[in-house]
Design an enzyme around this catalytic site. Structure first.
Site, PDB file in Angstrom:
ATOM      1  N   HIS A 181       0.856  -1.186   0.000  1.00 51.84           N
ATOM      2  CA  HIS A 181       0.000   0.000   0.000  1.00 51.84           C
ATOM      3  C   HIS A 181       0.894   1.239   0.000  1.00 51.84           C
ATOM      4  O   HIS A 181       2.128   1.111  -0.120  1.00 51.84           O
ATOM      5  CB  HIS A 181      -0.933  -0.027   1.214  1.00 51.84           C
ATOM      6  CG  HIS A 181      -0.226  -0.335   2.512  1.00 51.84           C
ATOM      7  ND1 HIS A 181       0.714   0.503   3.055  1.00 51.84           N
ATOM      8  CD2 HIS A 181      -0.303  -1.405   3.351  1.00 51.84           C
ATOM      9  CE1 HIS A 181       1.168  -0.002   4.188  1.00 51.84           C
ATOM     10  NE2 HIS A 181       0.573  -1.183   4.378  1.00 51.84           N
ATOM     11  N   HIS A 184       4.094   1.254   2.240  1.00 51.84           N
ATOM     12  CA  HIS A 184       5.270   0.585   1.672  1.00 51.84           C
ATOM     13  C   HIS A 184       5.862   1.440   0.557  1.00 51.84           C
ATOM     14  O   HIS A 184       7.087   1.567   0.442  1.00 51.84           O
ATOM     15  CB  HIS A 184       4.885  -0.771   1.083  1.00 51.84           C
ATOM     16  CG  HIS A 184       4.283  -1.747   2.049  1.00 51.84           C
ATOM     17  ND1 HIS A 184       2.963  -2.085   2.022  1.00 51.84           N
ATOM     18  CD2 HIS A 184       4.839  -2.457   3.061  1.00 51.84           C
ATOM     19  CE1 HIS A 184       2.715  -2.983   2.969  1.00 51.84           C
ATOM     20  NE2 HIS A 184       3.838  -3.222   3.628  1.00 51.84           N
ATOM     21  N   LYS A 296       5.705   2.514  11.753  1.00 55.58           N
ATOM     22  CA  LYS A 296       4.425   1.849  12.027  1.00 55.58           C
ATOM     23  C   LYS A 296       4.656   0.640  12.934  1.00 55.58           C
ATOM     24  O   LYS A 296       3.901   0.396  13.870  1.00 55.58           O
ATOM     25  CB  LYS A 296       3.814   1.445  10.690  1.00 55.58           C
ATOM     26  CG  LYS A 296       2.817   0.335  10.726  1.00 55.58           C
ATOM     27  CD  LYS A 296       1.475   0.858  11.136  1.00 55.58           C
ATOM     28  CE  LYS A 296       0.368  -0.136  10.938  1.00 55.58           C
ATOM     29  NZ  LYS A 296       0.714  -1.526  11.112  1.00 55.58           N
TER      30      LYS A 296
HETATM   31  P1  AMP Z   1       5.010  -5.427   6.241  1.00 61.86           P
HETATM   32  O1  AMP Z   1       4.831  -5.756   4.788  1.00 61.86           O
HETATM   33  O2  AMP Z   1       3.742  -5.198   6.954  1.00 61.86           O
HETATM   34  O3  AMP Z   1       5.959  -6.365   6.932  1.00 61.86           O
HETATM   35  O4  AMP Z   1       5.744  -4.016   6.257  1.00 61.86           O
HETATM   36  C1  AMP Z   1       6.927  -3.792   5.550  1.00 61.86           C
HETATM   37  C2  AMP Z   1       7.501  -2.481   5.958  1.00 61.86           C
HETATM   38  O5  AMP Z   1       6.602  -1.441   5.665  1.00 61.86           O
HETATM   39  C3  AMP Z   1       7.796  -2.413   7.452  1.00 61.86           C
HETATM   40  O6  AMP Z   1       9.031  -1.728   7.648  1.00 61.86           O
HETATM   41  C4  AMP Z   1       6.628  -1.629   7.957  1.00 61.86           C
HETATM   42  O7  AMP Z   1       6.901  -0.930   9.160  1.00 61.86           O
HETATM   43  C5  AMP Z   1       6.392  -0.665   6.814  1.00 61.86           C
HETATM   44  N1  AMP Z   1       5.017  -0.143   6.854  1.00 61.86           N
HETATM   45  C6  AMP Z   1       3.885  -0.878   6.970  1.00 61.86           C
HETATM   46  N2  AMP Z   1       2.815  -0.053   7.040  1.00 61.86           N
HETATM   47  C7  AMP Z   1       3.295   1.212   6.991  1.00 61.86           C
HETATM   48  C8  AMP Z   1       2.685   2.504   7.022  1.00 61.86           C
HETATM   49  N3  AMP Z   1       1.355   2.675   7.155  1.00 61.86           N
HETATM   50  N4  AMP Z   1       3.484   3.590   6.928  1.00 61.86           N
HETATM   51  C9  AMP Z   1       4.823   3.435   6.811  1.00 61.86           C
HETATM   52  N5  AMP Z   1       5.453   2.256   6.765  1.00 61.86           N
HETATM   53  C10 AMP Z   1       4.704   1.151   6.860  1.00 61.86           C
END
Ligand code: AMP
Length: 433
Positions: A181, A184, A296
């Protein structure tokens, strides 16, 4: 060295454009190592990109037969640009008396900090494709650069990374579990602004899911993810299968200490060890200079910072701000599982954090009263089942003693259970200074 057919796109939109181009072509022809040169006619084109208002370009393409290696040919082009009065290093998309771009160099694929061949944009620019056609080049037979390149094995990743490092590129790593989203995308964009090459990884890592968690049901959408990575500017995406990432005899894990205590660590035993293990492996495979992680997941960021320091990985960890929906809900891949009512209710987390931050701004300094404020606002939403609210120090999330605080990070986690499946959401906010 045998002579190679190379193609150099030329353009000018400052001063006597035709004279700049004629002179450059003449000078190019005289360079030792350039055996012959023919060029297309000149075509007029509108400027591309986001530069200041400026006049139209005169463009064309020269075909040279050359024994110069590619970087030497590039150096000649830069020297001719400087000779025409272009100030180098040039800012992007400014008006310029002369612009020379190496489009093709035989069949070579070159990917260095200074030079990418075939040129990244050649097929998107009519002022390059038209002249190439005029010179008799079969455009369909020429490779197009359509990033991001999809890499699905550690060996393929190692080869690409090897090329980047040999080309003196700095590498930015953005590890994700996909279902991408705008949050990312923001990480990729930040990396894009700071690194020569950006590698996003998409891997739903089984090691970080507990037995009763949603590993199998975690949302997956590789085609959509590639589109997000393309728009945000990633050069490559590493998306291995579980088998490619962990061979059958895999048995080494990173043990994480106090940074993983409490908060998510208390509710998800083994989770941060799984995260640290995959991230350590991604650091080793990518050999990245900088790693981008979202605030986050504040505890994940703290665990990774600690692991990087403790184990001495030569990578700089960059924490990136939380990206939110217009109504304040922190973006998360799991938000898609919220039913309509829970989706509406989920904004309570952001409202609760903001409310406590406002109290802090109005002078409230007591740790427990700030936490109580978050609890009270979340309690107004019956659909939210609170897991925890804590106030910790802003960066390493160390516990703060009861009593007055002069700052910190409020962290909240809650379940929403009435949608298609239970969804746990996390959010956090730094108390304003
Ligand atoms: P995930 O795919 O959920 O493991 O997240 C991958 C990376 O994206 C991690 O470093 C998360 O902290 C970051 N991330 C997820 N959601 C957000 C958001 N809303 N804003 C900023 N970074 C995010």
């Amino acid at each position: 060295m045998p002579a190679i057919h190379a193609y150099v796109a030329f353009g000018s939109n400052l001063g006597d454009r035709a004279a700049h181009l004629q002179r450059a072509l003449q000078r190019l022809q005289q360079v030792p190592g350039i055996e012959s040169l023919r060029h297309s006619s000149f075509v007029e084109s509108a400027p591309v990109g986001d530069g200041p208002p400026q006049g139209p370009f005169l463009n064309g393409v020269a075909e040279v037969q050359t024994t110069l290696p590619p970087h030497a040919l590039l150096a000649v082009c830069k020297a001719l640009e400087a000779e025409a009065g272009r100030i180098l290093p040039a800012r992007r998309n400014q008006p310029r008396p002369l612009d020379l771009d190496l489009v093709f160099y035989g069949d070579a694929r070159i990917d260095t900090r200074e030079l990418v061949v075939p040129h990244r944009e050649w097929h998107r620019r009519a002022f390059v494709t038209g002249p190439l056609r005029e010179l008799g080049v079969d455009l369909d037979a020429r490779p197009r650069h359509e990033p991001p390149e999809l890499l699905d094995t550690p060996a393929a990743l190692a080869a690409r990374v090897g090329d980047w490092l040999a080309g003196d590129c700095t590498i930015g790593l953005v590890p994700t579990m996909g279902s991408l989203h705008d949050g990312h995308a923001s990480l990729v964009q930040i990396a894009r602004g700071e690194c020569d090459r950006v590698l996003a990884t998409i891997f739903v890592n089984p090691l970080q899911f507990g037995p009763n968690e949603d590993f199998a049901a975690y949302p997956r959408d590789l085609a959509g993810d590639l589109a997000v990575c393309r728009a945000a500017g990633a050069d490559a995406v590493f998306a291995p299968s579980v088998a490619a990432m962990y061979d059958p005899a895999f048995c080494s894990h990173v043990a994480v200490g106090a940074a993983a205590d409490g908060l998510e660590g208390a509710l998800r035993p083994g989770h941060f060890s799984g995260v640290a293990t995959v991230v350590a492996r991604l650091f080793a495979l990518s050999r990245a200079h900088r790693g981008y992680f979202g605030e986050k997941d504040a505890q994940q960021l703290a665990v990774i910072r600690r692991m990087t320091r403790d184990l001495g990985f030569p990578i700089r960890i960059v924490g990136c701000p939380i990206v939110r929906e217009p109504d304040g809900l922190a973006m998360s891949s799991r938000n898609v599982y919220l039913g309509a009512e829970d989706r509406r209710a989920a904004t309570v987390l952001h409202r609760a954090l903001r409310s406590a931050c406002e109290q802090f701004q109005r002078g409230e300094r007591d740790r427990d009263r700030l936490v109580a404020r978050v609890r009270a606002v979340v309690a107004t939403e019956p659909r939210a089942a609170l897991d925890y609210v804590m106030l910790r120090s802003a960066d390493d999330l160390a516990e703060l003693p009861p009593g007055p605080v002069d700052g910190g990070r409020l962290l909240v986690a809650a379940k929403f259970v009435d949608g298609k499946r239970p969804v746990r959401l996390l959010d956090n906010m730094v108390l304003p200074s």
